[in-house]
Design a protein around this motif. Structure first.
Motif, mmCIF file in Angstrom:
data_model
loop_
_atom_site.group_PDB
_atom_site.id
_atom_site.type_symbol
_atom_site.label_atom_id
_atom_site.label_comp_id
_atom_site.label_asym_id
_atom_site.label_seq_id
_atom_site.Cartn_x
_atom_site.Cartn_y
_atom_site.Cartn_z
ATOM 1 N N THR A 1 2.968 -6.771 36.914
ATOM 2 C CA THR A 1 2.697 -5.335 36.775
ATOM 3 C C THR A 1 1.198 -5.121 37.005
ATOM 4 O O THR A 1 0.472 -6.075 37.281
ATOM 5 C CB THR A 1 3.036 -4.828 35.350
ATOM 6 O OG1 THR A 1 2.163 -5.492 34.419
ATOM 7 C CG2 THR A 1 4.474 -5.095 34.986
ATOM 8 N N ARG A 2 0.752 -3.881 36.849
ATOM 9 C CA ARG A 2 -0.687 -3.614 36.970
ATOM 10 C C ARG A 2 -1.468 -4.408 35.939
ATOM 11 O O ARG A 2 -2.637 -4.705 36.131
ATOM 12 C CB ARG A 2 -0.968 -2.113 36.767
ATOM 13 C CG ARG A 2 -0.525 -1.264 37.949
ATOM 14 C CD ARG A 2 -0.998 0.177 37.804
ATOM 15 N NE ARG A 2 -0.621 0.953 38.977
ATOM 16 C CZ ARG A 2 0.527 1.622 39.093
ATOM 17 N NH1 ARG A 2 1.415 1.607 38.123
ATOM 18 N NH2 ARG A 2 0.793 2.296 40.195
ATOM 19 N N GLU A 3 -0.827 -4.758 34.858
ATOM 20 C CA GLU A 3 -1.529 -5.482 33.777
ATOM 21 C C GLU A 3 -1.557 -6.992 33.992
ATOM 22 O O GLU A 3 -2.219 -7.714 33.262
ATOM 23 C CB GLU A 3 -0.863 -5.207 32.418
ATOM 24 C CG GLU A 3 -1.233 -3.865 31.803
ATOM 25 C CD GLU A 3 -0.489 -2.707 32.447
ATOM 26 O OE1 GLU A 3 0.753 -2.799 32.581
ATOM 27 O OE2 GLU A 3 -1.145 -1.727 32.862
ATOM 28 N N THR B 1 -0.141 -5.265 47.117
ATOM 29 C CA THR B 1 0.208 -4.564 45.881
ATOM 30 C C THR B 1 0.970 -3.282 46.228
ATOM 31 O O THR B 1 0.564 -2.557 47.130
ATOM 32 C CB THR B 1 -1.088 -4.208 45.113
ATOM 33 O OG1 THR B 1 -1.796 -5.415 44.876
ATOM 34 C CG2 THR B 1 -0.788 -3.533 43.799
ATOM 35 N N TYR C 1 5.364 3.655 38.842
ATOM 36 C CA TYR C 1 5.617 2.434 38.067
ATOM 37 C C TYR C 1 6.127 1.368 39.020
ATOM 38 O O TYR C 1 6.965 1.631 39.872
ATOM 39 C CB TYR C 1 6.671 2.734 36.987
ATOM 40 C CG TYR C 1 7.369 1.531 36.396
ATOM 41 C CD1 TYR C 1 6.692 0.636 35.564
ATOM 42 C CD2 TYR C 1 8.720 1.294 36.648
ATOM 43 C CE1 TYR C 1 7.353 -0.461 35.013
ATOM 44 C CE2 TYR C 1 9.388 0.209 36.099
ATOM 45 C CZ TYR C 1 8.692 -0.673 35.282
ATOM 46 O OH TYR C 1 9.352 -1.741 34.754
ATOM 47 N N LYS D 1 2.159 0.377 46.661
ATOM 48 C CA LYS D 1 1.388 1.625 46.662
ATOM 49 C C LYS D 1 2.369 2.788 46.788
ATOM 50 O O LYS D 1 3.355 2.678 47.509
ATOM 51 C CB LYS D 1 0.434 1.603 47.858
ATOM 52 C CG LYS D 1 -0.643 2.669 47.815
ATOM 53 C CD LYS D 1 -1.608 2.451 48.964
ATOM 54 C CE LYS D 1 -2.423 3.681 49.244
ATOM 55 N NZ LYS D 1 -3.250 3.517 50.446
#
Ligand code: CA
Length: 483
Positions: free
Chosen positions: A136-138, A113, A119, A115
């Motif tokens: 995305t994070r979602e 992921t 965004y 880091k």
């Protein structure tokens, strides 16, 4: 807009497998027929680098070197399937700590992921050209559109709406294009369909004059570039891997082009050299039209910066993760330390500090971006980083003791395309390569043999040069903690 005293912004536009031969700023044989006016604009208003090289000519290792400023053996991403350990220091993390708003949009490809980014919105692994899935994070969702356009839309949307406008920003726009299988976008389906491209003089290279690896690779246009999954000609009715993700309108437009290509192909009954020539032309049409969308979208980014008063104090970088063969040696793909894949395009614009229309021939590397951006942001690079800040080079103040050679190491064997593991050293004139698992050495004298057709390793008149380059390789390996 009163931002000249502020820290500079950084826009890093990174494409995947974009050969310098396919950028008209480099004035190669394709330049007239396949112009890239927007990418060229970065060079015209800034600096064109003619000797930018990579540490390891492959997608994921190059990305890891860019982020960490270290060679593959240090950052751990040696082969395509390696995962980036994001606990290591990367330049976006450092920039964040210096108050930058940071973002990455598009191809990430490092398995972990992201880091160090306020965004991020990334393609799923290699991603898709048409209606790509974005993570995305979602979570993951499919976005309608052509990847190169979608990635730029998302990037510009972040610039416009989603960042803290009071802070400097660092935005990475990572295109999937023009990576295999070179799927051109709706705006350029017909671009170049009527153009015949010049063939490289080594299209029918027989690899005499070189050792085993050039002969045993599996990346020839003749044998390995596939008629169906690369060139989009499916001889069996109704079978196409390309249509699956398209909507009805996209599919119709696509089929209109490739149905004619198939009809044309079937009418010709091609074999031997004629078939290779035809495949080369199709490869170029697809590849260069895919590049054209990248160029259009670079234009959109430059226009956005202009319209929002951001041009003066923003460093814009255009680079690819490595070079690529456009038929030279009969090849497509990358991996080798030979020039077309070892070298990568690099153009930079920063009106405040870079003189317009500059051309630079210092040896620079994808290893250098991390330290360049950290210095630009007013920070101090961690000692673990192995590159050099390009800031003095950009200002035409290259130090006298600037590097005079580069270390290279390719590890991904056995793997697709069967390019043997090798390491090597190059300076501006000579290149020494060691295919160490089969203990074969090659030495090229690029001033006399720019196309690298004649291995001089066993030529007695180059003995001193061989020894000199071997010593330099040893020195670099010690310097980079590779031995
Ligand atoms: Ca790549």
């Amino acid at each position: 807009m009163g931002q000249t005293n502020k820290k500079p912004n950084i826009v890093f536009i990174f494409s995947d497998d974009h050969a310098f031969q396919a950028i008209s700023a480099y004035k190669g044989p394709l330049a007239q027929l396949a112009p890239t006016p927007n990418i060229d604009r970065i060079g015209k208003e800034g600096m064109r680098f003619d000797k930018c090289y990579v540490t390891n000519s492959l997608c994921t290792p190059s990305r890891a070197s860019v982020l960490t400023g270290t060679h593959s053996h240090i950052n751990g991403v040696k082969i395509l399937s390696d995962k980036l350990d994001t606990n290591q220091v990367t330049f976006p993390t450092v920039l964040q700590s210096l108050g930058y708003q940071t973002a990455v949009v598009g191809k990430w490809h490092l398995k972990s992921t992201p880091k160090g980014f306020n965004y991020w919105e990334i393609l799923n692994d290699q991603g898709q050209y048409y209606n790509p899935d974005l993570i995305t994070r979602e979570g993951q969702k499919q976005v309608e559109g052509y990847a190169t356009d979608v990635i730029t839309d998302k990037a510009l949307n972040w610039l416009q709406n989603d960042r803290d406008q009071t802070a400097p920003f660092m935005l990475m726009i990572h295109h999937k294009a023009p990576h295999r299988s070179f799927e051109k976008g709706p705006d350029h389906l017909h671009t170049y369909e009527d153009v015949t491209f010049p063939e490289p003089s080594t299209l029918f290279d027989d690899y005499s004059g070189r050792g085993t690896p050039a002969k045993t690779q599996e990346m020839t246009i003749a044998e390995h570039l596939k008629l169906d999954s690369d060139l989009k000609v499916y001889l069996e009715q109704n079978v196409s891997g390309f249509n699956k993700r398209m909507n009805e309108q996209q599919r119709k437009a696509w089929n209109k082009v490739y149905d004619s290509v198939k009809t044309d192909f079937l009418s010709r009954n091609l074999t031997g050299k004629e078939l290779i020539k035809w495949k080369y032309q199709r490869y170029m049409k697809d590849y260069l039209a895919t590049v054209r969308s990248v160029d259009d979208n670079v234009g959109r980014v430059l226009d956005y910066l202009d319209k929002n008063g951001l041009t003066e104090n923003t460093l814009v970088v255009y680079c690819s993760d490595q070079g690529f063969y456009l038929g030279e040696h009969g090849w497509y793909d990358k991996r080798f330390m030979y020039e077309e894949s070892f070298r990568t395009p690099l153009l930079m614009r920063w009106p405040k500090e870079i003189k317009k229309a500059s051309v630079n021939a210092d040896l620079v590397s994808n290893l250098d971006f991390a330290q360049t951006f950290i210095q630009l942001a007013g920070g101090v690079s961690p000692e673990t980083m192995q590159g050099l800040s390009l800031l003095p080079v950009m200002k035409n103040q290259t130090p006298k003791n600037w590097r005079s050679s580069l270390y290279y190491h390719y590890y991904d064997y056995p793997a697709v395309h069967s390019v043997r593991k090798h390491e090597g050293v190059a300076n501006k004139r000579y290149k020494l390569i060691h295919f160490y698992e089969i203990d074969e050495w090659e030495l090229y004298d690029l001033s006399k043999d720019p196309k690298e057709l004649k291995n001089q390793y066993n030529n007695p008149s180059y003995l001193n040069k061989v020894n000199e380059m071997k010593a330099e390789l040893k020195r670099l390996k010690q310097q980079y903690k590779a031995s």
